[in-house]
Scaffold this motif. Structure first.
Motif, PDB file in Angstrom:
ATOM      1  N   ALA A 107      48.129 -55.604 -25.070  1.00  0.00           N
ATOM      2  CA  ALA A 107      49.442 -55.719 -24.427  1.00  0.00           C
ATOM      3  C   ALA A 107      50.470 -56.025 -25.505  1.00  0.00           C
ATOM      4  CB  ALA A 107      49.438 -56.816 -23.363  1.00  0.00           C
ATOM      5  N   VAL A 108      51.647 -55.448 -25.359  1.00  0.00           N
ATOM      6  CA  VAL A 108      52.692 -55.576 -26.376  1.00  0.00           C
ATOM      7  C   VAL A 108      53.755 -56.545 -25.864  1.00  0.00           C
ATOM      8  CG1 VAL A 108      54.453 -54.365 -27.706  1.00  0.00           C
ATOM      9  CG2 VAL A 108      52.276 -53.234 -27.180  1.00  0.00           C
ATOM     10  N   PRO A 109      53.952 -57.689 -26.537  1.00  0.00           N
ATOM     11  CA  PRO A 109      55.032 -58.609 -26.147  1.00  0.00           C
ATOM     12  C   PRO A 109      56.377 -58.050 -26.584  1.00  0.00           C
ATOM     13  CG  PRO A 109      53.906 -59.454 -28.082  1.00  0.00           C
ATOM     14  CD  PRO A 109      53.172 -58.208 -27.675  1.00  0.00           C
ATOM     15  N   LEU A 110      57.073 -57.415 -25.660  1.00  0.00           N
ATOM     16  CA  LEU A 110      58.327 -56.752 -25.992  1.00  0.00           C
ATOM     17  C   LEU A 110      59.359 -57.765 -26.464  1.00  0.00           C
ATOM     18  CD1 LEU A 110      58.549 -54.294 -22.970  1.00  0.00           C
ATOM     19  CD2 LEU A 110      57.641 -53.848 -25.256  1.00  0.00           C
ATOM     20  N   ALA A 111      60.204 -57.331 -27.389  1.00  0.00           N
ATOM     21  CA  ALA A 111      61.258 -58.197 -27.920  1.00  0.00           C
ATOM     22  C   ALA A 111      62.462 -58.264 -27.001  1.00  0.00           C
ATOM     23  CB  ALA A 111      61.692 -57.719 -29.303  1.00  0.00           C
ATOM     24  N   GLY A 112      62.526 -57.407 -25.996  1.00  0.00           N
ATOM     25  CA  GLY A 112      63.653 -57.431 -25.082  1.00  0.00           C
ATOM     26  C   GLY A 112      63.824 -56.087 -24.408  1.00  0.00           C
ATOM     27  N   PRO A 113      64.888 -55.924 -23.658  1.00  0.00           N
ATOM     28  CA  PRO A 113      65.137 -54.651 -22.981  1.00  0.00           C
ATOM     29  C   PRO A 113      65.584 -53.589 -23.984  1.00  0.00           C
ATOM     30  CG  PRO A 113      66.956 -56.159 -22.621  1.00  0.00           C
ATOM     31  CD  PRO A 113      65.907 -56.934 -23.352  1.00  0.00           C
ATOM     32  N   ALA A 114      65.947 -52.428 -23.464  1.00  0.00           N
ATOM     33  CA  ALA A 114      66.399 -51.329 -24.321  1.00  0.00           C
ATOM     34  C   ALA A 114      67.603 -51.781 -25.132  1.00  0.00           C
ATOM     35  CB  ALA A 114      66.750 -50.112 -23.463  1.00  0.00           C
TER      36      ALA A 114
END
Length: 863
Positions: free
Chosen positions: A215-222
């Motif tokens: 799973a990738v811990p996204l840094a934020g939205p687009a």
């Protein structure tokens, strides 16, 4: 078994099997999976990953399509981009653009890629049509050979349609390709990762094989990563300040490409482009924060463990305890989930385990509620367990507990507890001291011993206390006599045993209502007995309640305070314009922020703390104003400033003079005169005297009654006279002591002796040679008195009110040359005040002065 506990013989299996059955049924639904996804999304969105500054995106956006024309663009265009990025110093270039078909300008792009040396291209796995098997689509041979690495561009969508992760390796049966981010990561480190063998018996070449899901811990939205338009980068000169040493992802962000992914941050409202997802994956690889899901076996074991714990504990607990246990379990599981994800980077599906306490509480409560004959008692128990600030009757305490509380409260020399004549606890008090025929539930005091007897059914308890032989011990005796013990200590039987008749239930409701009324009275009485002034206003700042301190300090009757705006009360007693009271009070209400302001009322200093409040139903709000008397604190601050001034001037002055004189003597060591040595001695003695007076005053100010003891006043005065007699003899002054009666008092003999020495020293200093100083020691009522009379120059009447102010010198003293620090008489005043006494002064200029000290005599407290 109490009324709040249910039989536990079969409860474990009943509750445990019920929970297990419900949990198995829930597996047929998507509820557990959705809970796991929701928990993951909440954690990732509340604690997003970091977006490194060395990762940027070159976006094929709408503006680029408008400028460069319709897609696909010639590969020479991409070659030009690679050259621009190479000139700008880009470290690694990753294309999220497929180049499966050969093109006439492939070689130009291949040359540009080879010149850069670190360009990663994607591969794609899909079926050419619905009826055909899956195939791999690699870049054209020229591009594949020039690429530093190849990686698959597939992102997984979970069951709810959101993209949370990907497989690090994906491919057909013959080989597994690393993900695009993994290939870029390995290439950037100079260790390109080749395709991996599937292992475990090769599957057929047409089977899609995936491995190592993360799973990738996204840094934020687009838009979280730095993004540059493809056309801007291509048409502008190279920009080393934007790309030098950075990893550059190139991919489509224009909506028309369809390469968009819904994510936990915004679902489809603001989807993430595929290139941004790969940039997030690369950032997580660099930061070592990729999250690896655990196996379902661990989640199952965790759920079974929680079922066993809940099924074992709940049948033995009361309703409130079951709620606390279930809440604690849920919070613990959530904390475990958060710790494992944030610190260990492990995604543990805890939904099944989390559902156990959530289901267990209502399930077990339903079983309790099914027992209708106990329903009303349980409701009454909850009412009775509400906030209670009424003090518990002392007579309800068990004798051993009663003794334990007494020993914790008082400093006792010893104690004793017997049960039916057998000693069960003893400290420094033999049982042979127990008086015969002790009355029931009454204290008996003899010398420094106190005894108490009480009956508990067939058990007789005797408590003995050995009090210290001081005034504190006598105060303990008087306090024990006031304790309410007439009803006897409470019995151990269960007075709250459950009954089923309606009369008993009504009585319990009445008792609960009475306790609530007592609570309200207790709160009002507590406000009245608080050391600070309390004002409560409504939402318009109008006073609704004020305690007695407000009436005393503002000198306003309480009836007139109720209904008076707080701003008018404050403005009327301490007017101010900057800022006005209206601004302070209104901002407290409108901004819901506390304010602390100085206040001056009738010559005294106060501190008012304004705190906003809201009722639980949020329909009412107002201000609670707490007013503290800080007059003494301000006085201490003033004294502190005076002490600093004293040290900086009076103490430094003789020291500076000494140093100057010593330097002079060092320059002329052969010309040392006796007058210079005498001057140096005088300066040293003055420095010592100043320091001694300052230290003695500090000791006096820190004096407390814990340092008091029995001492004889006449002996103290005699010792002080002997200390000053030589100084008096040098001036041919006679010290005449009158007093022959021993006067005992509680105090500190050392400091009292210094008080008398200060008075005698002053008398000698300001008396003419050949005069007489009279010292009288006598008793007046319950006071020990000392009068020191001299025949000196006297004190002006205008100086007497300020005589005991610290650091203040008399004008006559300065003129006559008798210079001091102004601390001696201040020391006398402080010590006398600490001993609860007072001092009087009578003086006439040219005739002499008389100082009288009066101290309380130690007398036993009557029985």
């Amino acid at each position: 078994m109490t009324r709040d506990r249910l039989p536990t013989t079969s409860a474990f299996w009943t509750l445990g099997l019920s929970l297990l059955s419900i949990l198995l049924l829930l597996q047929l639904t998507a509820i557990p999976q959705r809970i796991n996804f929701w928990l993951y999304d909440a954690m990732v969105t509340s604690h997003p990953g970091s977006a490194p500054g060395n990762v940027v995106i070159v976006a094929i956006d709408d503006a680029s399509l408008d400028w460069l024309g319709r897609w696909p663009w010639p590969r020479s265009t991409h070659a030009e981009l690679v050259r621009k990025l190479d000139d700008a110093g880009a470290r690694t270039i990753i294309f999220d653009v497929l180049f499966p078909e050969p093109s006439t300008d492939d070689q130009e792009l291949a040359d540009a890629m080879a010149a850069h040396g670190n360009v990663v291209l994607p591969i794609h796995l899909s079926a050419p049509s619905q009826d055909q098997t899956i195939s791999e689509y690699l870049p054209s041979p020229a591009l594949s050979e020039a690429a530093a690495g190849l990686g698959h561009a597939h992102v997984e969508l979970d069951a709810d349609g959101l993209a949370r992760g990907l497989y690090l390796y994906n491919g057909l049966g013959r080989q597994l390709w690393p993900s695009l981010a993994k290939a870029a990561y390995d290439t950037g480190r100079g260790q390109p990762s080749p395709p991996r063998n599937p292992g475990g018996g090769k599957p057929p070449p047409y089977v899609n094989v995936r491995a190592d899901y993360v799973a990738v811990p996204l840094a934020g939205p687009a838009g979280t990563f730095a993004m540059y338009s493809y056309a801007d980068v291509l048409l502008a000169p190279p920009s080393p300040q934007e790309f030098n040493g950075k990893t550059v992802f190139v991919g489509a962000t224009a909506p028309g490409f369809g390469d968009v992914l819904p994510t936990p941050f915004s679902s489809m409202a603001r989807p993430l482009s595929g290139v941004e997802f790969h940039a997030n994956s690369f950032a997580a690889l660099v930061n070592q924060t990729l999250i690896r899901p655990t196996s379902g076996l661990l989640a199952g074991i965790l759920a079974l463990a929680v079922i066993v714990l809940v099924a074992s504990a709940l049948p033995r607990m009361r309703p409130t305890q079951t709620l606390l246990l279930c809440s604690a379990l849920a919070v613990s599981l959530l904390a475990f989930f958060a710790v494992m994800m944030m610190l260990m980077h492990r995604w543990i599906p805890i939904a099944n385990a989390l559902l156990v306490p959530v289901i267990a509480f209502p399930l077990w409560s339903a079983r309790r509620l099914a027992m209708t004959n106990r329903f009303l008692n349980r409701q009454l128990d909850e009412l009775g367990q509400g906030p209670q600030l009424t003090l518990r009757d002392i007579s309800e305490r068990h004798p051993p507990l009663f003794l334990d509380h007494l020993t914790a409260l008082f400093m006792l020399d010893g104690w004793l507890l017997t049960e039916n004549g057998e000693v069960i606890e003893r400290h420094n008090l033999p049982s042979g001291y127990i008086p015969p025929r002790l009355p029931l539930n009454e204290w008996v005091h003899k010398d420094n011993l106190s005894w108490f007897r009480t009956d508990r059914e067939d058990t007789v308890y005797i408590i003995g206390l050995k009090r210290p032989e001081t005034l504190g011990g006598e105060a303990i005796q008087r306090y024990l006599r006031q304790l309410p013990l007439a009803s006897g200590l409470a019995q151990d039987n269960d007075a709250g045993a459950s009954t089923e008749n309606i009369t008993a239930r009504i009585e319990r409701v009445r008792q609960a209502t009475e306790r609530m009324n007592n609570l309200q009275k207790f709160i009002l009485q507590s406000f009245e007995h608080m050391p600070d002034g309390i004002i409560v206003t409504d939402e318009l700042g109008v006073i609704q309640f004020a305690n007695g301190h407000i009436e005393e300090w503002f000198k306003e009757p309480l009836p007139s305070l109720t209904g008076l705006p707080l701003t008018r009360l404050l403005q009327g007693h301490d007017p101010r314009d900057n800022p006005p009271w209206q601004e302070t009070v209104s901002e407290t209400l409108t901004l819901a922020q506390s304010r602390t302001v100085d206040l001056r009322i009738h010559g005294k200093d106060f501190l008012i703390h304004l705190a906003p409040f809201k009722s639980s139903d949020t329909r009412h709000q107002g201000i609670i104003a707490n007013i503290s008397d800080i007059t003494e604190l301000r006085e201490q601050q003033r004294q502190h400033r005076e002490a600093i001034d004293f040290i900086s001037h009076d103490v430094r002055s003789p020291l500076v003079s000494q140093l100057a004189l010593i330097e002079h003597l060092k320059r002329n060591p052969s010309d040392i005169q006796s007058s210079q040595l005498e001057q140096l001695g005088r300066l040293a003695r003055r420095s010592y005297q100043l320091a001694e007076e300052f230290v003695q005053l500090a000791r006096a100010e820190q004096l407390t009654e814990t340092r008091f003891y029995e001492c004889e006043f006449l002996s103290i005065v005699e010792n002080a006279r002997d200390s000053v007699i030589e100084q008096a003899a040098n001036k041919d002054i006679k010290l005449l002591l009158q007093g022959y009666e021993d006067l005992w008092l509680r105090g500190n003999a050392e400091l009292l002796e210094r008080v008398v020495i200060n008075l005698l020293t002053n008398a000698v200093q300001y008396s003419e040679p050949g005069s007489t100083i009279t010292i009288q020691v006598y008793q007046a009522g319950y006071q020990a008195c000392l009068t020191v009379s001299d025949e000196g120059v006297g004190i002006a009447q205008e100086e007497i009110p300020h005589l005991f102010d610290r650091y203040r010198r008399q004008k006559s003293s300065e003129v006559s040359g008798n210079r001091g620090a102004g601390l001696g008489l201040s020391f006398v005043s402080v010590v006398v005040e600490k001993h609860r006494g007072h001092i009087e002064v009578e003086s006439t200029l040219g005739e002499g002065s008389s100082f009288t000290i009066k101290l309380p005599i130690a007398a036993p407290i009557p029985n």
